[in-house]
Write a protein that holds these residues in place. Structure first.
Motif, PDB file in Angstrom:
ATOM      1  N   LYS A   1      17.123 -39.673  45.665  1.00 55.89           N
ATOM      2  CA  LYS A   1      15.999 -39.024  46.337  1.00 55.89           C
ATOM      3  C   LYS A   1      15.037 -40.058  46.908  1.00 55.89           C
ATOM      4  CE  LYS A   1      13.541 -35.381  47.494  1.00 55.89           C
ATOM      5  NZ  LYS A   1      14.022 -34.403  48.504  1.00 55.89           N
ATOM      6  N   GLU A   2      14.700 -41.076  46.113  1.00 56.14           N
ATOM      7  CA  GLU A   2      13.727 -42.085  46.538  1.00 56.14           C
ATOM      8  C   GLU A   2      14.244 -42.938  47.691  1.00 56.14           C
ATOM      9  OE1 GLU A   2      11.481 -42.742  42.213  1.00 56.14           O
ATOM     10  OE2 GLU A   2      12.772 -44.309  43.039  1.00 56.14           O
TER      11      GLU A   2
ATOM     12  N   GLY B   1      16.437 -39.951  50.353  1.00 51.96           N
ATOM     13  CA  GLY B   1      15.806 -38.683  50.689  1.00 51.96           C
ATOM     14  C   GLY B   1      16.636 -37.461  50.367  1.00 51.96           C
ATOM     15  N   LEU B   2      17.753 -37.657  49.647  1.00 59.83           N
ATOM     16  CA  LEU B   2      18.652 -36.548  49.374  1.00 59.83           C
ATOM     17  C   LEU B   2      18.481 -35.993  47.963  1.00 59.83           C
ATOM     18  CD1 LEU B   2      22.090 -37.568  50.932  1.00 59.83           C
ATOM     19  CD2 LEU B   2      20.243 -36.238  51.946  1.00 59.83           C
ATOM     20  N   ASP B   3      18.629 -34.666  47.866  1.00 63.27           N
ATOM     21  CA  ASP B   3      18.776 -34.019  46.562  1.00 63.27           C
ATOM     22  C   ASP B   3      20.268 -34.031  46.256  1.00 63.27           C
ATOM     23  OD1 ASP B   3      15.993 -33.197  46.274  1.00 63.27           O
ATOM     24  OD2 ASP B   3      16.413 -31.830  47.932  1.00 63.27           O
TER      25      ASP B   3
ATOM     26  N   ALA C   1      25.877 -34.104  47.590  1.00 63.45           N
ATOM     27  CA  ALA C   1      24.613 -33.878  48.297  1.00 63.45           C
ATOM     28  C   ALA C   1      24.322 -32.383  48.352  1.00 63.45           C
ATOM     29  CB  ALA C   1      24.686 -34.454  49.704  1.00 63.45           C
TER      30      ALA C   1
ATOM     31  N   GLY D   1      21.052 -31.321  49.697  1.00 65.03           N
ATOM     32  CA  GLY D   1      20.094 -31.104  50.773  1.00 65.03           C
ATOM     33  C   GLY D   1      19.165 -32.283  50.917  1.00 65.03           C
ATOM     34  N   GLY D   2      18.175 -32.154  51.797  1.00 69.10           N
ATOM     35  CA  GLY D   2      17.219 -33.233  52.015  1.00 69.10           C
ATOM     36  C   GLY D   2      17.566 -34.054  53.234  1.00 69.10           C
ATOM     37  N   GLN D   3      16.685 -34.995  53.549  1.00 73.09           N
ATOM     38  CA  GLN D   3      16.923 -35.892  54.672  1.00 73.09           C
ATOM     39  C   GLN D   3      16.190 -37.208  54.447  1.00 73.09           C
ATOM     40  OE1 GLN D   3      15.487 -33.965  58.206  1.00 73.09           O
ATOM     41  NE2 GLN D   3      13.336 -34.153  57.642  1.00 73.09           N
TER      42      GLN D   3
ATOM     43  N   SER E   1      13.846 -40.419  54.768  1.00 75.54           N
ATOM     44  CA  SER E   1      12.551 -40.829  55.306  1.00 75.54           C
ATOM     45  C   SER E   1      12.302 -42.257  54.868  1.00 75.54           C
ATOM     46  CB  SER E   1      11.428 -39.908  54.825  1.00 75.54           C
ATOM     47  OG  SER E   1      11.325 -39.915  53.417  1.00 75.54           O
TER      48      SER E   1
END
Length: 206
Positions: free
Chosen positions: A115-116, A119-121, A154, A156-158, A160
Motif C-alpha cells: 500500500k505504501e 498504492g495497492l490494496d 491485487a 484495488g487502489g492505484q 501515488s
C-alpha cells in the motif's frame, strides 16, 4: 561469502557475542569488556567500508538482548501474468517491501508495504520463500537479514508518488527493468514467477 569479505563475517560474529554478553553478564568489568568488543566490531566495519563510525554504531550497536536477524518482507503481486515492481528514487526497481515493523505480522507488513510503496490494496496468499539474504544478495550487510517473499493478489487502489518510490509498473518475465539487486535479484523475481504459475507451490527456505 567471498574471502575478501571474511572480515565482515568476523566483525558480525564479534558484535553478536558482545551483544549477548552485554545482555546476560552481571559483572561490571565484564560489561566493560563486552562493550569494548562491540566498539571494536563497529570500528572494523567503519574502517573497511569507509562508512562513518557514528552511522555504523547507530546501525550496529543500538540493539540490546540476544541478537537475531532482521526481517524484510517482499510482495510479489501478479496481474495477467505480469509482476508488480516499484521504481526507487535511484532509478532502479524492486518488489514492494521493507523492514517488518514490530507491531506487524508477516502478512500485515507485506500488505502495508504494498500500500505504501505501490498504492495497492493486496491480499497475502502464501509464502514463496524465506531466504538468508547474504546467500542471495550483494553487498553483504553488517546485520543478518531474513528475506520473506509473499505471493499477493491485487484487490484495488492505484499508485501515488511517495517518499520511497516514484512510479510502479507491471513487467513480464522476459522484460524486467534494471533491478535494485541488493533488494531483489533477477533470480528471486524468476522464483516468484515460478511460484505464481505453480498449482501446488512449496515454500522454499535456506
Amino acid at each position: 561469502m567471498d574471502k575478501t569479505e571474511k572480515w565482515l563475517e568476523w566483525a558480525v560474529e564479534i558484535q553478536s557475542i558482545a551483544q549477548a554478553g552485554l545482555h546476560y553478564c552481571t559483572d561490571d568489568f565484564d560489561r566493560e569488556r563486552y562493550g569494548r568488543l562491540r566498539e571494536i566490531a563497529a570500528e572494523i566495519i567503519s574502517f573497511k567500508s569507509e562508512i562513518p563510525s557514528e552511522k555504523v554504531r547507530n546501525l550496529f550497536c543500538s540493539e540490546s538482548g540476544y541478537q537475531t536477524p532482521k526481517i524484510d518482507t517482499r510482495a510479489a503481486v501478479f496481474q495477467q501474468g505480469n509482476i508488480l515492481l516499484v521504481k526507487e528514487r535511484d532509478g532502479r526497481w524492486s518488489l514492494p517491501g521493507g523492514w517488518c515493523d514490530v507491531n506487524c505480522s508477516i502478512a500485515e507488513n507485506t500488505i502495508k508495504e504494498a500500500k505504501e510503496e505501490a498504492g495497492l490494496d493486496v491480499r497475502a496468499d502464501f509464502l514463496i520463500a524465506v531466504q538468508d539474504r547474504e546467500k542471495h544478495n550483494l553487498p553483504v550487510y553488517a546485520v543478518k537479514i531474513c528475506k520473506i517473499f509473499v505471493r499477493c493478489t491485487a484487490l484495488g487502489g492505484q499508485f501515488s508518488a511517495n517518499t520511497e518510490t516514484t512510479e510502479s509498473g507491471w513487467f513480464s518475465r522476459g522484460a524486467l527493468p534494471r533491478l535494485s539487486e541488493e533488494k531483489n535479484t533477477a533470480e528471486q523475481i524468476d522464483m516468484c514467477f515460478e511460484a505464481n504459475s505453480s498449482p501446488a507451490w512449496k515454500t522454499l527456505f535456506d
